[in-house]
Design a protein around this motif. Structure first.
Motif, PDB file in Angstrom:
ATOM      1  N   LEU A 202       1.219  -1.397   0.008  1.00  0.00           N
ATOM      2  CA  LEU A 202      -0.033   0.371  -0.319  1.00  0.00           C
ATOM      3  C   LEU A 202       0.810   1.427  -0.176  1.00  0.00           C
ATOM      4  N   SER A 203       2.115   1.554   0.024  1.00  0.00           N
ATOM      5  CA  SER A 203       2.220   1.868   0.003  1.00  0.00           C
ATOM      6  C   SER A 203       3.730   2.566  -1.396  1.00  0.00           C
ATOM      7  N   SER A 204       4.186   1.361  -1.603  1.00  0.00           N
ATOM      8  CA  SER A 204       4.653   1.384  -3.322  1.00  0.00           C
ATOM      9  C   SER A 204       4.390   1.699  -4.268  1.00  0.00           C
ATOM     10  N   ASP A 205       5.199   2.045  -5.741  1.00  0.00           N
ATOM     11  CA  ASP A 205       4.616   2.103  -6.807  1.00  0.00           C
ATOM     12  C   ASP A 205       4.950   1.183  -7.688  1.00  0.00           C
ATOM     13  N   TYR A 206       3.943  -0.160  -8.449  1.00  0.00           N
ATOM     14  CA  TYR A 206       4.024  -1.156  -9.147  1.00  0.00           C
ATOM     15  C   TYR A 206       4.015  -0.400 -10.305  1.00  0.00           C
ATOM     16  N   ALA A 207       4.778  -1.457 -11.528  1.00  0.00           N
ATOM     17  CA  ALA A 207       4.441  -1.036 -13.192  1.00  0.00           C
ATOM     18  C   ALA A 207       3.989  -2.648 -13.538  1.00  0.00           C
ATOM     19  N   VAL A 208       3.175  -2.087 -14.846  1.00  0.00           N
ATOM     20  CA  VAL A 208       2.594  -3.026 -15.123  1.00  0.00           C
ATOM     21  C   VAL A 208       3.823  -3.586 -16.207  1.00  0.00           C
ATOM     22  N   ALA A 209       3.819  -5.095 -16.407  1.00  0.00           N
ATOM     23  CA  ALA A 209       4.598  -5.682 -16.981  1.00  0.00           C
ATOM     24  C   ALA A 209       4.544  -5.989 -18.641  1.00  0.00           C
ATOM     25  N   LYS A 210       5.390  -6.076 -19.342  1.00  0.00           N
ATOM     26  CA  LYS A 210       4.989  -6.402 -20.713  1.00  0.00           C
ATOM     27  C   LYS A 210       4.164  -7.483 -21.645  1.00  0.00           C
ATOM     28  N   ASP A 211       4.243  -8.620 -20.416  1.00  0.00           N
ATOM     29  CA  ASP A 211       3.421  -9.811 -19.987  1.00  0.00           C
ATOM     30  C   ASP A 211       2.173  -9.719 -19.525  1.00  0.00           C
ATOM     31  N   ALA A 212       1.232  -8.768 -19.975  1.00  0.00           N
ATOM     32  CA  ALA A 212      -0.022  -8.209 -19.480  1.00  0.00           C
ATOM     33  C   ALA A 212      -0.690  -8.608 -20.748  1.00  0.00           C
ATOM     34  N   ASP A 213      -1.769  -8.976 -20.469  1.00  0.00           N
ATOM     35  CA  ASP A 213      -3.054  -9.258 -21.286  1.00  0.00           C
ATOM     36  C   ASP A 213      -4.249  -9.285 -20.595  1.00  0.00           C
ATOM     37  N   ARG A 214      -5.521 -10.190 -21.421  1.00  0.00           N
ATOM     38  CA  ARG A 214      -6.882 -10.126 -21.118  1.00  0.00           C
ATOM     39  C   ARG A 214      -6.588 -10.478 -20.015  1.00  0.00           C
ATOM     40  N   GLY A 216      -4.855 -10.646 -16.894  1.00  0.00           N
ATOM     41  CA  GLY A 216      -4.157 -10.196 -15.918  1.00  0.00           C
ATOM     42  C   GLY A 216      -3.133  -8.733 -16.449  1.00  0.00           C
ATOM     43  N   LEU A 217      -3.132  -8.473 -14.787  1.00  0.00           N
ATOM     44  CA  LEU A 217      -2.005  -7.301 -15.311  1.00  0.00           C
ATOM     45  C   LEU A 217      -0.935  -8.036 -14.311  1.00  0.00           C
ATOM     46  N   ARG A 218       0.227  -8.510 -14.687  1.00  0.00           N
ATOM     47  CA  ARG A 218       1.572  -8.881 -14.106  1.00  0.00           C
ATOM     48  C   ARG A 218       2.034  -6.950 -13.616  1.00  0.00           C
ATOM     49  N   LEU A 219       2.663  -7.571 -12.421  1.00  0.00           N
ATOM     50  CA  LEU A 219       2.912  -5.702 -12.277  1.00  0.00           C
ATOM     51  C   LEU A 219       4.288  -6.417 -11.292  1.00  0.00           C
ATOM     52  N   GLU A 220       5.383  -4.670 -11.694  1.00  0.00           N
ATOM     53  CA  GLU A 220       6.629  -4.638 -11.517  1.00  0.00           C
ATOM     54  C   GLU A 220       7.233  -4.478 -10.002  1.00  0.00           C
ATOM     55  N   GLY A 221       7.401  -5.007  -8.933  1.00  0.00           N
ATOM     56  CA  GLY A 221       8.096  -3.367  -8.229  1.00  0.00           C
ATOM     57  C   GLY A 221       8.640  -4.602  -6.756  1.00  0.00           C
ATOM     58  N   PRO A 222       8.284  -4.165  -5.425  1.00  0.00           N
ATOM     59  CA  PRO A 222       8.739  -4.422  -4.419  1.00  0.00           C
ATOM     60  C   PRO A 222       8.340  -5.842  -4.331  1.00  0.00           C
ATOM     61  N   GLY A 223       8.746  -6.921  -3.826  1.00  0.00           N
ATOM     62  CA  GLY A 223       8.577  -8.752  -3.402  1.00  0.00           C
ATOM     63  C   GLY A 223       8.030  -7.769  -2.178  1.00  0.00           C
ATOM     64  N   LEU A 224       6.100  -9.262  -2.197  1.00  0.00           N
ATOM     65  CA  LEU A 224       5.656  -9.106  -1.013  1.00  0.00           C
ATOM     66  C   LEU A 224       5.279 -10.387  -0.368  1.00  0.00           C
ATOM     67  N   GLU A 225       6.378 -10.160   0.452  1.00  0.00           N
ATOM     68  CA  GLU A 225       6.426 -11.890   1.436  1.00  0.00           C
ATOM     69  C   GLU A 225       5.151 -12.247   2.080  1.00  0.00           C
ATOM     70  N   HIS A 226       4.903 -13.074   1.969  1.00  0.00           N
ATOM     71  CA  HIS A 226       4.266 -14.563   3.178  1.00  0.00           C
ATOM     72  C   HIS A 226       4.727 -15.216   3.696  1.00  0.00           C
ATOM     73  N   ARG A 227       3.139 -15.155   4.654  1.00  0.00           N
ATOM     74  CA  ARG A 227       3.407 -15.917   5.825  1.00  0.00           C
ATOM     75  C   ARG A 227       4.252 -17.212   5.609  1.00  0.00           C
ATOM     76  N   ASP A 228       3.542 -17.986   5.179  1.00  0.00           N
ATOM     77  CA  ASP A 228       3.355 -19.234   4.557  1.00  0.00           C
ATOM     78  C   ASP A 228       3.650 -20.011   3.996  1.00  0.00           C
ATOM     79  N   GLY A 229       4.095 -19.199   2.766  1.00  0.00           N
ATOM     80  CA  GLY A 229       3.948 -19.759   0.900  1.00  0.00           C
ATOM     81  C   GLY A 229       2.972 -19.259   0.495  1.00  0.00           C
ATOM     82  N   ALA A 230       2.729 -19.389  -0.792  1.00  0.00           N
ATOM     83  CA  ALA A 230       1.945 -18.228  -1.782  1.00  0.00           C
ATOM     84  C   ALA A 230       0.858 -19.668  -1.852  1.00  0.00           C
ATOM     85  N   GLY A 231       1.043 -20.858  -1.325  1.00  0.00           N
ATOM     86  CA  GLY A 231      -0.798 -21.815  -2.321  1.00  0.00           C
ATOM     87  C   GLY A 231      -1.494 -22.352  -1.506  1.00  0.00           C
TER      88      GLY A 231
END
Length: 341
Positions: A202-214, A216-231
């Motif tokens: 909520l405090s960072s800028d993210y850029a729309v990546a080149k491989d965005a499409d219908r 979804g928008l893949r974003l590039e910016g600071p990585g976000l840490e999970h508590r116990d994995g992404a799945g």
């Protein structure tokens, strides 16, 4: 038969309406136009119901020839339009309706400053719905025209055999999509992220990546840490969900998103801001802010009021297309060769 014949298809031009609802439980995505505001305004300009299917133009539009008794159409969005009639070419304005006749060729060039634009035609296209919708979902070849983007030589029949005698309408001003941060509601799996990750998101800028499409928008910016994995156990998805896979880079899901997914979702974009994201091009910088449910509902009401006000403010140009004036003031040389503008 009155129709639009595809001379050249553009980069990824598809037939889209407001979406194919009611089938996500069977694994069928909603799809639909990325910018529903533009579709609704384009339909209003030609006297259609808000959800009538139109053409969504991505990056570079098609070249279309009018066959039959003529057509009234409108393009909403920053796209370059060139009409060729009787061997001469002129530029046309977007955000307004135009009356075209048999043999006219309309070239829809680059979409400038936005990812998409929308073309609507009076009466709509005479195409067969699939599961109650004319939206195209290309990944599963679902929708009209074999579920694919336009191809050269394709014919789009029109429901109206000839255009009405109504005056052409135009928008009083370009629609204001708003600015500032994209508003989100945290969750539904915000607890799967560290407090630091939520604050960073909520405090960072993210850029729309080149491989965005219908999808979804893949974003590039600071990585976000999970508590116990992404799945997580796969659960249902909606447009606007922001998934964060193991690499920590957010993905904002759009119209062609899958129906279920197994990545934790840090937040969900409110519906009022989805049209803005549907227009976002690679390189666009985004920032997010958290809002409450009440604020999200108020924002949606504000958007609906703005669309209604734009429709109420449509005005007539006092007649049809004045080609003589256009040719004298805005003639485009070198446009009769058939090359893309």
């Amino acid at each position: 038969m009155t129709a639009l014949r595809v001379v050249s298809p553009g980069l990824n031009t598809t037939v889209q309406d407001l979406g194919r609802f009611g089938y996500q439980a069977q694994g069928v995505p909603v799809a639909g136009v990325l910018d529903p505001v533009a579709l609704r305004l384009a339909n209003a300009l030609v006297g259609n119901a808000p959800g009538e299917a139109g053409l969504e133009l991505c990056a570079l539009g098609p070249r279309l020839a009018v066959v039959g008794e003529g057509a009234r159409l409108a393009v909403v969005g920053p796209v370059r339009l060139t009409l060729t009639r009787d061997g001469e070419s002129c530029r046309l304005d977007h955000d307004r309706a135009h009356l075209l006749r048999d043999g006219d060729v309309l070239a829809l060039g680059a979409v400038e400053g936005a990812a998409t634009a929308v073309l609507a035609v009076e009466g709509g296209f005479d195409l067969e719905p699939v599961l109650g919708s004319l939206s195209t979902y290309s990944r599963a070849a679902l929708g009209p025209l074999g579920g694919k983007a336009l191809s050269a030589g394709a014919v789009l029949p029109l429901r109206r055999p000839h255009p009405s005698d109504e005056p052409c309408l135009l928008l009083a001003a370009p629609f204001d999509y708003g600015a500032g941060p994209i508003r989100v509601m945290p969750g539904p799996q915000a607890d799967r992220f560290t407090d630091e990750a939520l604050a960073l998101f909520l405090s960072s800028d993210y850029a729309v990546a080149k491989d965005a499409d219908r999808m979804g928008l893949r974003l590039e910016g600071p990585g976000l840490e999970h508590r116990d994995g992404a799945g997580i156990p796969s659960d249902g998805l909606v447009a606007g969900c922001i998934q964060v896979p193991g690499n920590g880079q957010p993905i904002v899901l759009l119209a062609d998103h899958q129906t279920v997914g197994g990545y934790a979702k840090i937040a969900t974009v409110i519906s009022a801001d989805l049209p803005r994201l549907g227009r976002a091009v690679p390189g666009t910088r985004l920032r997010f802010s958290a809002v409450s449910l009440a604020e999200a509902q108020a924002a949606r009401r504000t958007l609906e009021q703005a669309v209604a006000a734009a429709v109420a403010a449509l005005r007539s140009d006092g007649g049809g297309l004045d080609l003589a004036a256009l040719y004298s003031a805005n003639l485009v040389s070198g446009m009769v060769s058939g090359e893309e503008p």
